[in-house]
Design a protein around this motif. Structure first.
Motif, PDB file in Angstrom:
ATOM      1  N   ALA A 156       0.786  -1.114  -0.025  1.00  0.00           N
ATOM      2  CA  ALA A 156       0.060   0.093   0.178  1.00  0.00           C
ATOM      3  C   ALA A 156       1.047   1.203   0.102  1.00  0.00           C
TER       4      ALA A 156
ATOM      5  N   ARG B   1      -4.783   9.888  -8.613  1.00  0.00           N
ATOM      6  CA  ARG B   1      -3.932   8.785  -7.989  1.00  0.00           C
ATOM      7  C   ARG B   1      -3.307   8.193  -9.366  1.00  0.00           C
TER       8      ARG B   1
ATOM      9  N   SER C 269       0.308   5.828  -5.026  1.00  0.00           N
ATOM     10  CA  SER C 269      -0.571   5.727  -3.818  1.00  0.00           C
ATOM     11  C   SER C 269      -1.514   4.596  -3.757  1.00  0.00           C
TER      12      SER C 269
ATOM     13  N   LYS D  31      -3.895   1.456  -2.978  1.00  0.00           N
ATOM     14  CA  LYS D  31      -4.506   0.840  -1.698  1.00  0.00           C
ATOM     15  C   LYS D  31      -4.975  -0.542  -1.945  1.00  0.00           C
TER      16      LYS D  31
ATOM     17  N   GLU E  51      -7.619  -1.771  -1.774  1.00  0.00           N
ATOM     18  CA  GLU E  51      -8.827  -1.860  -2.576  1.00  0.00           C
ATOM     19  C   GLU E  51      -8.899  -1.633  -4.300  1.00  0.00           C
ATOM     20  N   ASP E  52      -7.449  -1.466  -4.363  1.00  0.00           N
ATOM     21  CA  ASP E  52      -7.214  -1.288  -6.031  1.00  0.00           C
ATOM     22  C   ASP E  52      -6.863  -2.794  -6.367  1.00  0.00           C
TER      23      ASP E  52
ATOM     24  N   SER F 263      -1.884  -4.560   2.465  1.00  0.00           N
ATOM     25  CA  SER F 263      -1.788  -3.620   3.457  1.00  0.00           C
ATOM     26  C   SER F 263      -0.607  -3.728   4.305  1.00  0.00           C
TER      27      SER F 263
END
Length: 122
Positions: A14, A67, A85, A87, A89-90, A122
């Motif tokens: 992340a 982003r 950047s 995340k 959830e990407d 993460s």
């Protein structure tokens, strides 16, 4: 007929970055709008970024806006998606698509690549 081959996916922490590439076959690449879609497990495929045939118009989903940057090099038959950047959830399979209408509005894709996995830890 257009054939698309994606590359650049992988595992990233992340906050990291990735650049996806999609190389198209054929001599009419510059007439197609190009899009990057993604599909996460259990979710529908969504358009995350699109660029018009000549590159003058772009679209970004709210989830990646600010982003990510989509760009194309018509001399190299290549479209890119720079993602920063990142995340968790990407995390998804990212697909490149070519749309014969040539515009970003209503981009759905007539031709698709095989997809490249992006995993954000993460």
């Amino acid at each position: 007929q257009v054939q698309l081959v994606e590359s650049g996916g992988g595992l990233v922490q992340a906050g990291g970055s990735l650049r996806l590439s999609c190389v198209a076959s054929g001599r009419t690449f510059s007439s197609y709008a190009m899009g990057w879609f993604r599909q996460a497990p259990g979710k529908e495929r969504e358009l995350v970024a699109g660029i018009s045939a000549r590159g003058g118009s772009t679209y970004y989903a709210d989830s990646v806006k600010g982003r990510s940057t989509i760009s194309r090099d018509n001399a190299k038959n290549t479209v890119y998606l720079q993602m920063n950047s990142l995340k968790p959830e990407d995390t998804a399979v990212y697909y490149c698509a070519a749309d014969a209408l040539g515009v970003v509005v209503g981009l759905r894709g007539n031709y698709w690549g095989q997809g490249t996995q992006v995993t954000v830890s993460s």
